[in-house]
Scaffold this motif. Structure first.
Motif, mmCIF file in Angstrom:
data_model
loop_
_atom_site.group_PDB
_atom_site.id
_atom_site.type_symbol
_atom_site.label_atom_id
_atom_site.label_comp_id
_atom_site.label_asym_id
_atom_site.label_seq_id
_atom_site.Cartn_x
_atom_site.Cartn_y
_atom_site.Cartn_z
ATOM 1 N N MET A 101 0.860 -1.265 -0.011
ATOM 2 C CA MET A 101 -0.004 0.079 0.074
ATOM 3 C C MET A 101 0.853 1.416 -0.057
ATOM 4 O O MET A 101 0.501 2.035 -0.892
ATOM 5 C CB MET A 101 -0.912 0.018 1.059
ATOM 6 N N GLU A 102 2.048 1.076 0.933
ATOM 7 C CA GLU A 102 2.780 2.398 0.827
ATOM 8 C C GLU A 102 3.380 2.610 -0.329
ATOM 9 O O GLU A 102 3.733 3.760 -1.043
ATOM 10 C CB GLU A 102 4.006 2.145 1.928
ATOM 11 N N ALA A 103 4.003 1.444 -1.085
ATOM 12 C CA ALA A 103 4.455 1.480 -2.464
ATOM 13 C C ALA A 103 3.450 2.155 -3.562
ATOM 14 O O ALA A 103 3.944 2.888 -4.374
ATOM 15 C CB ALA A 103 5.063 0.150 -3.040
ATOM 16 N N ALA A 104 2.271 1.576 -3.453
ATOM 17 C CA ALA A 104 1.173 1.956 -4.472
ATOM 18 C C ALA A 104 1.206 3.606 -4.289
ATOM 19 O O ALA A 104 0.853 4.259 -5.111
ATOM 20 C CB ALA A 104 -0.070 1.291 -4.310
ATOM 21 N N GLN A 105 0.839 3.947 -3.326
ATOM 22 C CA GLN A 105 0.782 5.619 -2.892
ATOM 23 C C GLN A 105 1.913 6.310 -3.473
ATOM 24 O O GLN A 105 1.688 7.228 -4.210
ATOM 25 C CB GLN A 105 0.258 5.815 -1.586
ATOM 26 N N LYS A 106 3.036 5.832 -3.033
ATOM 27 C CA LYS A 106 4.238 6.474 -3.761
ATOM 28 C C LYS A 106 4.456 6.521 -5.287
ATOM 29 O O LYS A 106 4.652 7.724 -5.799
ATOM 30 C CB LYS A 106 5.600 6.121 -3.085
ATOM 31 N N LEU A 107 4.325 5.223 -5.742
ATOM 32 C CA LEU A 107 4.725 5.167 -7.005
ATOM 33 C C LEU A 107 3.397 5.700 -8.086
ATOM 34 O O LEU A 107 3.970 6.306 -8.956
ATOM 35 C CB LEU A 107 4.996 3.704 -7.606
ATOM 36 N N PHE A 108 2.313 5.154 -7.919
ATOM 37 C CA PHE A 108 1.205 5.827 -8.620
ATOM 38 C C PHE A 108 1.098 7.366 -8.312
ATOM 39 O O PHE A 108 0.609 8.092 -9.082
ATOM 40 C CB PHE A 108 -0.265 5.263 -8.221
ATOM 41 N N GLY A 109 1.514 7.869 -7.137
ATOM 42 C CA GLY A 109 1.625 9.339 -6.811
ATOM 43 C C GLY A 109 2.451 10.014 -7.674
ATOM 44 O O GLY A 109 2.365 11.313 -7.706
ATOM 45 N N MET A 110 3.458 9.420 -8.411
ATOM 46 C CA MET A 110 4.378 9.998 -9.411
ATOM 47 C C MET A 110 3.414 10.567 -10.584
ATOM 48 O O MET A 110 3.992 11.580 -11.425
ATOM 49 C CB MET A 110 5.323 9.178 -9.866
ATOM 50 N N LEU A 111 2.404 9.989 -10.992
ATOM 51 C CA LEU A 111 1.598 10.277 -12.425
ATOM 52 C C LEU A 111 0.738 11.734 -11.833
ATOM 53 O O LEU A 111 0.433 12.255 -10.755
ATOM 54 C CB LEU A 111 0.790 9.237 -12.561
ATOM 55 N N PRO A 112 0.185 12.123 -12.872
ATOM 56 C CA PRO A 112 -0.694 13.299 -13.023
ATOM 57 C C PRO A 112 -1.983 12.478 -12.247
ATOM 58 O O PRO A 112 -2.267 11.567 -12.476
ATOM 59 C CB PRO A 112 -0.960 13.742 -14.294
ATOM 60 N N GLU A 113 -2.555 13.579 -11.626
ATOM 61 C CA GLU A 113 -3.762 12.800 -10.437
ATOM 62 C C GLU A 113 -4.863 11.715 -11.344
ATOM 63 O O GLU A 113 -5.207 10.872 -10.801
ATOM 64 C CB GLU A 113 -4.542 14.055 -10.023
ATOM 65 N N ASP A 114 -5.215 12.400 -12.350
ATOM 66 C CA ASP A 114 -6.318 11.480 -13.202
ATOM 67 C C ASP A 114 -5.580 9.878 -13.483
ATOM 68 O O ASP A 114 -6.297 9.177 -13.359
ATOM 69 C CB ASP A 114 -6.683 12.100 -14.519
ATOM 70 N N GLN A 115 -4.387 10.053 -13.657
ATOM 71 C CA GLN A 115 -3.970 8.457 -14.133
ATOM 72 C C GLN A 115 -3.529 7.765 -12.775
ATOM 73 O O GLN A 115 -3.502 6.791 -12.699
ATOM 74 C CB GLN A 115 -2.676 8.830 -15.002
ATOM 75 N N GLU A 116 -3.192 8.620 -11.750
ATOM 76 C CA GLU A 116 -2.849 8.310 -10.510
ATOM 77 C C GLU A 116 -3.948 7.476 -9.773
ATOM 78 O O GLU A 116 -3.913 6.234 -9.407
ATOM 79 C CB GLU A 116 -2.472 9.404 -9.427
ATOM 80 N N THR A 117 -5.058 8.170 -10.063
ATOM 81 C CA THR A 117 -6.168 7.854 -9.555
ATOM 82 C C THR A 117 -6.913 6.614 -10.301
ATOM 83 O O THR A 117 -7.138 5.323 -9.656
ATOM 84 C CB THR A 117 -7.415 8.638 -9.723
ATOM 85 N N GLU A 118 -6.865 6.493 -11.774
ATOM 86 C CA GLU A 118 -7.083 5.318 -12.484
ATOM 87 C C GLU A 118 -6.112 4.312 -12.043
ATOM 88 O O GLU A 118 -6.763 2.885 -11.786
ATOM 89 C CB GLU A 118 -6.811 5.513 -14.119
#
Length: 199
Positions: A101-118
């Motif tokens: 979960m911590e990794a997901a938040q960090k790694l997907f958090g690198m993306l623009p918000e719409d892609q992070e959410t998707e």
């Protein structure tokens, strides 16, 4: 690189893509069929995406194939930071959810918000295994290492003294995603046991 001609969105996306190259360095326990080395997470994810295309007709329910392919391509991204947790590692499994979960938040958090959410939503859906797409994706994720292990003579199973029951217990979600794939896996497990690959 900070060029005024490059948008902040594109810069984030490029940085994410470069970070994903690390997936090629995360080793799994299954050996490649034609080489004596462990497969990496990128190879595993590609193999699942191909399997989704080839085997989608065996899903227990109607599925959105593109969604399944997205899920299997991204499902192990978190292992860049969290590491690969072997499915029979009782100690590692205790902390897996928190680490991932911590990794997901960090790694997907690198993306623009719409892609992070998707992507975060797709990753979470895969982990929860409640939708037809997630169940089918999980079926493929259970199938692929069994195919590799059996085709390689059970080396990885023998090395870790894996028991038939351990492999069978992981198949409940496979049965939900695809009865045909479940039946196939059970035949492979039976053969592996009879051939001395599983205890």
């Amino acid at each position: 690189m900070n060029s005024s001609k490059i948008s902040q969105r594109l810069e984030k996306q490029m940085n994410f893509i470069k970070e994903m190259d690390k997936l090629k360095s995360i080793r799994r326990r299954s050996l490649l069929i034609n080489e004596d080395r462990a497969e990496n997470d990128a190879e595993h994810s590609w193999h699942l995406a191909l399997a989704a295309i080839i085997l989608s007709e065996y899903s227990s329910e109607k599925i959105d194939l593109l969604k399944v392919m997205k899920m299997v391509i991204i499902h192990d991204i978190v292992e860049i930071d969290a590491g690969d947790t072997y499915c029979y590692d009782k100690e590692g499994l205790k902390t897996q959810e928190k680490r991932e979960m911590e990794a997901a938040q960090k790694l997907f958090g690198m993306l623009p918000e719409d892609q992070e959410t998707e992507l975060f939503t797709l990753w979470r859906e895969f982990e929860d295994k409640q939708t037809p797409e997630a169940k089918f994706a999980a079926s493929l994720d259970r199938l692929q290492p069994i195919l590799l292990n059996y085709s390689k003579g059970g080396i990885a199973w023998k090395k870790r003294k894996i028991k038939r029951q351990q492999v069978e217990e992981r198949q409940n979600v496979t049965q939900e995603g695809s009865q045909d794939i479940y039946n196939y896996i059970m035949e492979v497990i039976e053969a592996a046991y009879n051939e001395g690959m599983l205890q």
